[in-house]
Design a protein around this motif. Structure first.
Motif, PDB file in Angstrom:
ATOM      1  N   PHE A 196      45.174  36.945  37.049  1.00  0.00           N
ATOM      2  CA  PHE A 196      45.726  35.836  37.812  1.00  0.00           C
ATOM      3  C   PHE A 196      46.676  35.013  36.949  1.00  0.00           C
ATOM      4  CE2 PHE A 196      44.642  31.492  39.815  1.00  0.00           C
ATOM      5  CZ  PHE A 196      45.667  31.618  40.748  1.00  0.00           C
ATOM      6  N   LEU A 197      47.892  34.821  37.444  1.00  0.00           N
ATOM      7  CA  LEU A 197      48.889  33.962  36.800  1.00  0.00           C
ATOM      8  C   LEU A 197      48.808  32.607  37.503  1.00  0.00           C
ATOM      9  CD1 LEU A 197      51.786  36.591  36.760  1.00  0.00           C
ATOM     10  CD2 LEU A 197      50.049  36.180  35.002  1.00  0.00           C
ATOM     11  N   ALA A 198      48.327  31.608  36.796  1.00  0.00           N
ATOM     12  CA  ALA A 198      47.960  30.343  37.431  1.00  0.00           C
ATOM     13  C   ALA A 198      48.869  29.192  37.020  1.00  0.00           C
ATOM     14  CB  ALA A 198      46.509  29.998  37.075  1.00  0.00           C
ATOM     15  N   TYR A 199      48.927  28.195  37.891  1.00  0.00           N
ATOM     16  CA  TYR A 199      49.589  26.932  37.560  1.00  0.00           C
ATOM     17  C   TYR A 199      48.642  26.095  36.703  1.00  0.00           C
ATOM     18  CZ  TYR A 199      52.864  28.185  41.257  1.00  0.00           C
ATOM     19  OH  TYR A 199      53.788  28.832  42.026  1.00  0.00           O
ATOM     20  N   LEU A 222      39.265  36.229  40.416  1.00  0.00           N
ATOM     21  CA  LEU A 222      40.549  35.944  39.775  1.00  0.00           C
ATOM     22  C   LEU A 222      40.321  35.650  38.293  1.00  0.00           C
ATOM     23  CD1 LEU A 222      42.290  33.718  42.484  1.00  0.00           C
ATOM     24  CD2 LEU A 222      42.590  36.166  42.064  1.00  0.00           C
ATOM     25  N   ARG A 223      40.918  36.453  37.445  1.00  0.00           N
ATOM     26  CA  ARG A 223      40.766  36.333  35.996  1.00  0.00           C
ATOM     27  C   ARG A 223      42.069  35.771  35.416  1.00  0.00           C
ATOM     28  NH1 ARG A 223      40.757  41.174  35.182  1.00  0.00           N
ATOM     29  NH2 ARG A 223      42.580  41.597  33.847  1.00  0.00           N
ATOM     30  N   THR A 224      42.060  34.489  35.098  1.00  0.00           N
ATOM     31  CA  THR A 224      43.284  33.836  34.632  1.00  0.00           C
ATOM     32  C   THR A 224      43.738  34.405  33.295  1.00  0.00           C
ATOM     33  OG1 THR A 224      42.671  31.777  35.762  1.00  0.00           O
ATOM     34  CG2 THR A 224      44.349  31.623  34.047  1.00  0.00           C
ATOM     35  N   VAL A 225      44.978  34.917  33.272  1.00  0.00           N
ATOM     36  CA  VAL A 225      45.519  35.510  32.047  1.00  0.00           C
ATOM     37  C   VAL A 225      46.728  34.743  31.514  1.00  0.00           C
ATOM     38  CG1 VAL A 225      44.681  37.823  32.626  1.00  0.00           C
ATOM     39  CG2 VAL A 225      46.973  37.120  33.396  1.00  0.00           C
ATOM     40  N   TYR A 226      47.236  33.818  32.332  1.00  0.00           N
ATOM     41  CA  TYR A 226      48.430  33.058  31.913  1.00  0.00           C
ATOM     42  C   TYR A 226      48.524  31.807  32.774  1.00  0.00           C
ATOM     43  CZ  TYR A 226      53.361  31.894  31.070  1.00  0.00           C
ATOM     44  OH  TYR A 226      54.523  31.249  30.753  1.00  0.00           O
ATOM     45  N   GLU A 227      48.981  30.704  32.179  1.00  0.00           N
ATOM     46  CA  GLU A 227      49.154  29.450  32.906  1.00  0.00           C
ATOM     47  C   GLU A 227      50.469  28.787  32.524  1.00  0.00           C
ATOM     48  OE1 GLU A 227      45.641  26.767  33.457  1.00  0.00           O
ATOM     49  OE2 GLU A 227      44.781  28.053  31.898  1.00  0.00           O
ATOM     50  N   THR A 228      51.122  28.192  33.501  1.00  0.00           N
ATOM     51  CA  THR A 228      52.311  27.379  33.272  1.00  0.00           C
ATOM     52  C   THR A 228      52.482  26.456  34.474  1.00  0.00           C
ATOM     53  OG1 THR A 228      54.697  27.370  32.790  1.00  0.00           O
ATOM     54  CG2 THR A 228      53.912  29.042  34.315  1.00  0.00           C
ATOM     55  N   ALA A 229      53.238  25.382  34.296  1.00  0.00           N
ATOM     56  CA  ALA A 229      53.459  24.446  35.395  1.00  0.00           C
ATOM     57  C   ALA A 229      54.572  24.906  36.320  1.00  0.00           C
ATOM     58  CB  ALA A 229      53.791  23.056  34.838  1.00  0.00           C
ATOM     59  N   MET A 230      55.372  25.884  35.885  1.00  0.00           N
ATOM     60  CA  MET A 230      56.574  26.256  36.634  1.00  0.00           C
ATOM     61  C   MET A 230      56.426  27.573  37.383  1.00  0.00           C
ATOM     62  SD  MET A 230      59.582  25.100  33.982  1.00  0.00           S
ATOM     63  CE  MET A 230      58.935  26.096  32.641  1.00  0.00           C
ATOM     64  N   ALA A 231      56.825  27.575  38.654  1.00  0.00           N
ATOM     65  CA  ALA A 231      56.783  28.788  39.464  1.00  0.00           C
ATOM     66  C   ALA A 231      57.664  29.877  38.859  1.00  0.00           C
ATOM     67  CB  ALA A 231      57.231  28.476  40.898  1.00  0.00           C
ATOM     68  N   GLU A 232      58.821  29.497  38.325  1.00  0.00           N
ATOM     69  CA  GLU A 232      59.717  30.491  37.733  1.00  0.00           C
ATOM     70  C   GLU A 232      59.085  31.141  36.505  1.00  0.00           C
ATOM     71  OE1 GLU A 232      62.583  31.753  38.709  1.00  0.00           O
ATOM     72  OE2 GLU A 232      62.672  30.560  40.537  1.00  0.00           O
ATOM     73  N   GLY A 233      58.249  30.387  35.789  1.00  0.00           N
ATOM     74  CA  GLY A 233      57.548  30.957  34.648  1.00  0.00           C
ATOM     75  C   GLY A 233      56.529  31.991  35.077  1.00  0.00           C
ATOM     76  N   LEU A 234      55.808  31.710  36.167  1.00  0.00           N
ATOM     77  CA  LEU A 234      54.854  32.687  36.703  1.00  0.00           C
ATOM     78  C   LEU A 234      55.592  33.922  37.208  1.00  0.00           C
ATOM     79  CD1 LEU A 234      52.331  30.448  38.679  1.00  0.00           C
ATOM     80  CD2 LEU A 234      52.187  31.267  36.324  1.00  0.00           C
ATOM     81  N   LYS A 235      56.719  33.689  37.853  1.00  0.00           N
ATOM     82  CA  LYS A 235      57.500  34.812  38.374  1.00  0.00           C
ATOM     83  C   LYS A 235      57.946  35.729  37.232  1.00  0.00           C
ATOM     84  CE  LYS A 235      61.957  35.725  40.636  1.00  0.00           C
ATOM     85  NZ  LYS A 235      63.134  35.104  41.298  1.00  0.00           N
ATOM     86  N   GLY A 236      58.403  35.131  36.133  1.00  0.00           N
ATOM     87  CA  GLY A 236      58.851  35.933  34.994  1.00  0.00           C
ATOM     88  C   GLY A 236      57.735  36.800  34.433  1.00  0.00           C
TER      89      GLY A 236
END
Length: 305
Positions: A196-199, A222-236
């Protein structure tokens, strides 16, 4: 009540720097003289405006409320003097703050369409997270704010003080890379855990996702593997195959169309969101007033992206 203009300018400077010494340098006076002028302002309005017990200094609730008025008065006086000196304000750019995802993808299309109805509209756009944008609007440090509206979110704005236009209906969609057969590589409907790529915790869009998952067993898979505040960061990260995420649909329209990304779940997993343009009614900048009047007269087609 006797108020000196320089006191208001001093107070605005102090609100910006949160430091008596820095503000005194900025206002080209000694720190003791600057402090006396702030005291004089407080005595004139009859309330304590500055909380001197903190470092950096803060504003009291009364000070935060008065700051909007002070900025408004200083700005109006400056604009008036500019007109008297023959300085045209007609082409002054409007300062707009916007959520990162809206600034990158939504704003260019929307502002281009709006200008078909209003004519040329000079703007300065600053991208930031929603919490910061709301703070900037409340402090009177921008003309307009472009952001998401969520009726269940904790940060709400008084509709009378901060009127808004609804300018878009969007949804957050669960997406991921396809596998070799074109199906979702990380489907929500399976029984295995999902990367899971999470905010991040404070991100506005993250609250909407957490509301969706609050009482659903899926959250346990859901196993969180990455977090960022930006939707574009999750998209990348998602485009690198790192996992699945909920992304605003306007950010991934092209990738969904060409099959570069696919849905990880059905429409029951979509999260509806509304996009609104806000202003502060306590600030009376001519360019904002003119734009607001024009928008009220425009057909809805010009307001919606």
């Amino acid at each position: 009540m006797n108020l000196e203009t320089k006191w208001l300018e001093d107070f605005v400077a102090l609100a910006n720097t949160r430091s008596f010494s820095a503000s005194a340098r900025q206002r080209h006076v000694t720190q003791p003289a600057f402090s006396r002028r702030i005291r004089s302002l407080e005595q004139a309005v009859g309330v304590t405006l500055v909380d001197r017990s903190t470092t950096p200094v803060g504003l009291t609730p009364e000070g935060q409320l008065f700051l909007v008025t002070a900025r408004n008065l200083v700005e109006q006086l400056s604009e008036c003097l500019g007109h008297l000196r023959g300085l045209s304000m007609a082409n002054e750019a409007l300062d707009i703050v916007a959520a990162h995802s809206l600034a990158l993808t939504f704003y260019p299309q929307w502002i281009s369409r709006l200008q078909q109805g209003t004519g040329e509209l000079p703007t300065r756009l600053i991208a930031m997270n929603m919490g910061e944008a709301i703070h900037v609007l409340r402090e009177g440090n921008c003309d307009l704010m472009l952001g998401y509206y969520d009726p269940y979110a904790s940060m709400q704005l008084d509709a009378e003080v901060f009127p808004s236009f609804s300018i878009g209906q969007v949804k957050m969609v669960p997406v991921c890379l396809p596998d070799a057969s074109g199906a979702a590589r990380f489907p929500l409907g399976g029984s295995e855990s999902v990367p899971f790529l999470a905010y991040t915790q404070g991100a506005f869009l993250g609250r909407s996702v957490r509301m969706l998952l609050k009482n659903d067993p899926l959250r346990m898979r859901l196993r969180t593997v990455y977090e960022t505040a930006m939707a574009e960061g999750l998209k990348g990260m998602m485009l690198q195959g790192a996992g699945m995420a909920w992304i605003p649909d306007f950010c991934i329209r092209d990738e969904l169309k060409c099959g570069k990304l696919v849905r990880a779940g059905g429409e029951e997993w979509d999260i509806p969101l509304e996009i609104r343009l806000y202003r502060c009614s306590l600030v009376h900048k001519p360019g904002v007033e003119k734009l607001w009047r024009q928008m009220m007269k425009l057909p809805r087609d010009f307001l919606q992206a």
